[in-house]
Design a protein around this motif. Structure first.
Motif, PDB file in Angstrom:
ATOM      1  N   GLU B 182       0.566 -11.580  -4.959  1.00  0.00           N
ATOM      2  CA  GLU B 182      -0.391 -12.137  -4.216  1.00  0.00           C
ATOM      3  C   GLU B 182      -0.925 -13.254  -4.801  1.00  0.00           C
ATOM      4  N   THR B 185      -3.622 -15.227  -2.900  1.00  0.00           N
ATOM      5  CA  THR B 185      -4.532 -14.694  -1.850  1.00  0.00           C
ATOM      6  C   THR B 185      -5.969 -15.183  -2.131  1.00  0.00           C
ATOM      7  N   THR B 214       3.167 -10.200  -0.849  1.00  0.00           N
ATOM      8  CA  THR B 214       1.839 -10.809  -0.158  1.00  0.00           C
ATOM      9  C   THR B 214       1.610 -10.034   1.202  1.00  0.00           C
TER      10      THR B 214
END
Lengths: 308, 559
Positions: B182, B185, B214
């Protein structure tokens, strides 16, 4: 950064002024020196001379202002008893106290930081519990109890260590341990907690993901961060030790330092010595605090930025 | 015929205690290939990443079965290595970047030292040599002025730059495999676009395989060649990206795709009839004073500058902007949780600004808030019944049976079971808690609800259900919503109109279709072109319009 240091110095001066004032009035409230220090051994004539010389018949405000003026001129007064400048008397006593403080600090750091790290790393095993248990006991037992038992065991029963004075390196062992006992306990706990905080941080995972060996992860990445927290506490602890710890410990071991001087001056109501002694200790505490503040800012780049 | 895979996972099973986090997972990645591991929270995707790095043991998990083979020639099984053996590979042949760039770097070490450390360990460089190599590595991840960065500390860099530093550290030894968990993010969408582009071009230069983890289907479409869809530790589907987006085979993948908001594809909501606005904000401004320090003048930092907008009953105004643009300050200022410096807020005909404490308290019943973090915004020691009816109790002293009755009505409204009333917040999932927050807001029959990033912390399918519930309630009760979000695709789905906020100002406002289809302000254009689109047929990033930050600053006349 320079501004920060200037500001710290200004705070120091204000604190010292407040302490001088407090000490002056506190000693005056404890009774007249004429009752003990000048005692019965003096003739009425000498007595009148003393009152005249030290201004003891003037109003307390007058004495206070005279004292402040004296300090600004670098004149801290004469001892009632020894009849010589208190600055000289205190100066003789500073070095033994500093030696004792230094050795106690060294012992504290050498013992408590590794113990704290160990307690954090093995927090779930008996090792961690044992360290924390010891720290708890160390924190709970006052230094004069430790001192008394040590004297009893190592001096009277076993006859291994000397008790009175500061003549040889052997003389340092018991006072140093007595002084640092509580400190070691406190700092072990702080180091452990700071380390536990750090162990769970994301950057520790990053350090492992880089392929660094565990010892480097802990000692370089971990301890460096925990150290910043420990440092902030250390100053306060040393200051406390300088102010309170050494009075008791020096008295017990007849260590010829400031603490022992303060105790005898208080008993004799030797105001000038007592005042200057307390002011010297206060000065030391304030300086140590200021140095810690500055060291903390230097050690942590985030604060360094914020303080400009 | 393809080469042998550089990373090959076979029947990997990972457990935390008795809980199996990953079950019988297998996939291969080849050099130069990007494989995305997709799933919602609890799917086991992060556990997989940490297992490959063999950092899972540190988190309390363990690999119970399977192989993790690294290397195209003479592969080694990482699952069998000792920690010491693993150290030679971590950061060297296989490296990882994490989600949180703000906390993943050591705060008290200089950037150069943190980067040089890897080179000294794995490549046996000396201090001076490592410093030169570190500067080159920073240059490679397109960090401007790399020589100066070496002596900086992480807090001196922005989130995007920090993530670039993490990438530089991970790629310093030119690994065979990069695991990216991630990595974008926590970043703003424009920064995310830049980081994704950077990863792609570095992959072309270095040729490493990327295991990209993800939850964002848009990012998947952007970067992945192949996709593994995971759910509750099981593998739901393995497919080429194009095929997955065109025709997902598994039911779960189909649901996931359906729940994912797709910018430009959501059906637009029809405009509400023009009525007298229920909330009017006029020229609202708020600056914060930052202490300039000793003998220095205090600095005024404007957070909200001359903001005006209106919301009509039953209407949702979407407020879009990136972090630090002033969205949250705006929402707090208009409720007077923070006092505004200037401007007026008129709620249902009553001017909030200028009301006394008591009158303000009463007026606040008309405007309620739902916050981002459903875990932090519910008092863990209160039963749901008391929690969700507390505003009603505070505003009108509602007690006893009436309060209980209100609680069950509210729970029914947010489609939770009536038995929930006797439970505590920790017994609910994130989505359910956000419903509880919504129920609490509804307890005083507000005219306006301010939802500040209310679905940002939720998984896409949960978020889709919560926004659908909001729409239902809006249609039934005629509530106006101020829906604040950084996620434009979600905003498109829920909003009648959109306001775009940039540096404390609303730079563009209009009907959803107009703002998204024909944006006027360069910032809106930049924002829209940065949103990764979960569509199989997408224009390549190079053709997208990404004006520089300087151009923006000139365009909006500030700085």
């Amino acid at each position: 950064m320079t501004l920060y240091i200037l500001r710290t110095l200004l705070k120091m001066v204000l604190t010292l002024f407040a302490i001088i004032t407090l000490v002056f009035f506190a000693t005056r409230m404890s009774g007249s020196p004429l009752d003990t220090a000048l005692g019965d051994g003096l003739s009425a004539e000498d007595r009148a001379l003393m009152i005249e010389y030290f201004g003891l018949d003037r109003s307390i405000w007058h004495q206070y202002l005279a004292y402040l003026r004296g300090i600004l001129e670098g004149n801290f007064g004469l001892s009632f008893i020894e009849r010589r400048p208190v600055a000289d008397i205190v100066a003789e006593r500073i070095w033994p106290t500093l030696q004792l403080l230094g050795s106690a600090l060294a012992l504290t750091l050498v013992v408590s930081v590794p113990l704290g790290v160990v307690a954090a790393l093995w927090r779930d095993s008996w090792i961690g519990s044992a360290v924390m248990g010891l720290a708890f006991i160390g924190y709970a037992v006052p230094n004069f109890v430790i001192a008394t038992f040590m004297v009893l065991i190592f001096a009277f029963w076993l006859n291994w260590l000397p008790v009175v004075g500061n003549g040889s390196p052997w003389h340092f062992i018991m006072p140093t341990i007595a002084m640092s006992g509580v400190l070691i306990a406190a700092l072990t706990r702080f180091t452990r907690n700071a380390m536990l905080d750090v162990l769970g941080q994301d950057f520790m995972r990053t350090a492992r993901a880089k392929g660094l060996p565990e010892t480097i992860v802990i000692l370089k990445h971990g301890l460096r961060n925990a150290g910043v927290t420990v440092l902030s506490v250390l100053g306060l602890q040393i200051a406390g030790m300088a102010a309170a710890g050494n009075v008791v410990v020096e008295a017990i071991f007849s260590w010829p330092g400031i603490g022992e001087l303060l105790v005898s001056a208080a008993i004799m109501r030797d105001y000038p010595v007592l005042q200057f002694g307390v002011i010297s200790v206060a000065f030391a505490v304030v300086v140590i605090n200021a140095l810690t503040d500055i060291a903390y800012v230097v050690a942590d780049p985030r604060i360094r930025m914020a303080k400009g | 015929m393809l080469d042998a895979p550089v990373l090959s996972i076979k029947s990997l099973t990972v457990a935390f205690g008795s809980h199996t986090a990953v079950r019988d997972l297998s996939f291969d990645i080849h050099a130069g290939e990007t494989l995305a591991l997709v799933g919602e929270s609890g799917s086991g995707k992060s556990a997989t990443a940490l297992s490959v790095m063999r950092l899972i043991e540190r988190e309390g998990g363990r690999i119970t079965a399977g192989q993790i083979r690294l290397g195209a020639q003479a592969p080694i099984d990482l699952a069998q290595l000792s920690d010491r053996g693993m150290q030679a590979h971590r950061g060297n042949r296989i490296s990882m970047i994490f989600q949180e760039p703000m906390t993943s770097l050591n705060p008290v070490m200089r950037i150069g030292e943190q980067l040089g450390e890897v080179l000294r360990r794995h490549q046996g460089m000396g201090r001076a040599e490592a410093r030169i190599a570190a500067e080159r590595a920073l240059d490679q991840v397109r960090i401007p002025d790399p020589a100066r960065r070496l002596d900086q500390y992480p807090h001196e860099l922005s989130g995007g730059l920090r993530q670039r530093v993490m990438i530089a550290i991970a790629l310093a030894c030119r690994p065979d495999v990069l695991i990216a968990d991630e990595p974008t993010t926590a970043l703003d969408v424009t920064t995310q676009a830049e980081v994704l582009k950077l990863l792609k071009s570095l992959q072309q230069e270095i040729g490493m395989a990327i295991l990209f983890i993800t939850h964002d289907m848009g990012v998947v479409a952007e970067i992945a060649d192949r996709v593994v869809v995971m759910r509750h530790g099981n593998t739901e589907e393995v497919a080429y990206t194009g095929a997955l987006f065109k025709a997902p085979q598994s039911q779960y993948a189909r649901d996931l795709m359906a729940a994912t908001p797709k910018l430009g594809l959501s059906p637009l909501r029809s405009q509400v009839s023009s009525a007298e606005p229920v909330l009017k904000v006029e020229g609202l401004s708020k600056s914060f004073v930052r202490n300039g320090g000793f003998l220095k003048a205090k600095v005024k930092v404007p957070a909200v500058k001359d903001v005006s907008f209106e919301i009509r009953p039953g209407e949702t105004l979407g407020l879009v902007g990136e972090s630090g643009c002033g969205k949250s300050t705006l929402s707090r200022t208009l409720m007077r949780l923070i006092e505004p410096d200037a401007g007026r807020v008129i709620l249902a005909g009553r001017e909030l600004t200028g009301l006394g404490t008591q009158a303000l308290q009463q007026a606040r019943a008309d405007v309620q808030m739902v916050f981002q973090d459903p875990f932090a915004s519910l008092n863990p020691r209160m039963k749901v019944r008391d929690l969700i009816t507390e505003p009603a109790y505070l505003h009108s002293g509602l007690k006893g049976a009436a309060r209980t009755a209100l609680a069950s009505d509210l729970l029914e409204m947010v489609t939770l079971d009536a038995s929930a009333a006797d439970r505590y917040p920790h017994q609910f999932s994130g989505g359910q808690r956000q419903r509880l927050c919504l129920a609490r807001a509804l307890s005083v029959s507000p005219k306006v609800i301010v939802a500040d990033e209310a679905v940002s912390a939720l998984d896409v399918s949960t978020a889709a259900r919560v926004t659908a519930l909001m729409q239902d309630l809006q249609e039934k009760l005629g509530i106006a919503f101020l829906f604040i979000s950084h996620d434009i695709a979600v905003v498109e789905r829920v909003s009648h109109r959109i306001a775009v906020m940039y540096r404390g100002e609303i730079v563009e406002t209009g009907e959803t279709a107009q703002v998204l289809r024909s944006p006027h302000h360069p910032y809106t254009k930049r924002l829209l072109s940065a949103v990764p689109s979960p569509l199989p047929q997408r224009p390549s990033r190079a053709n997208l319009h990404l004006p520089s930050k300087n151009a923006l600053a000139l365009a909006d006349g500030s700085n």
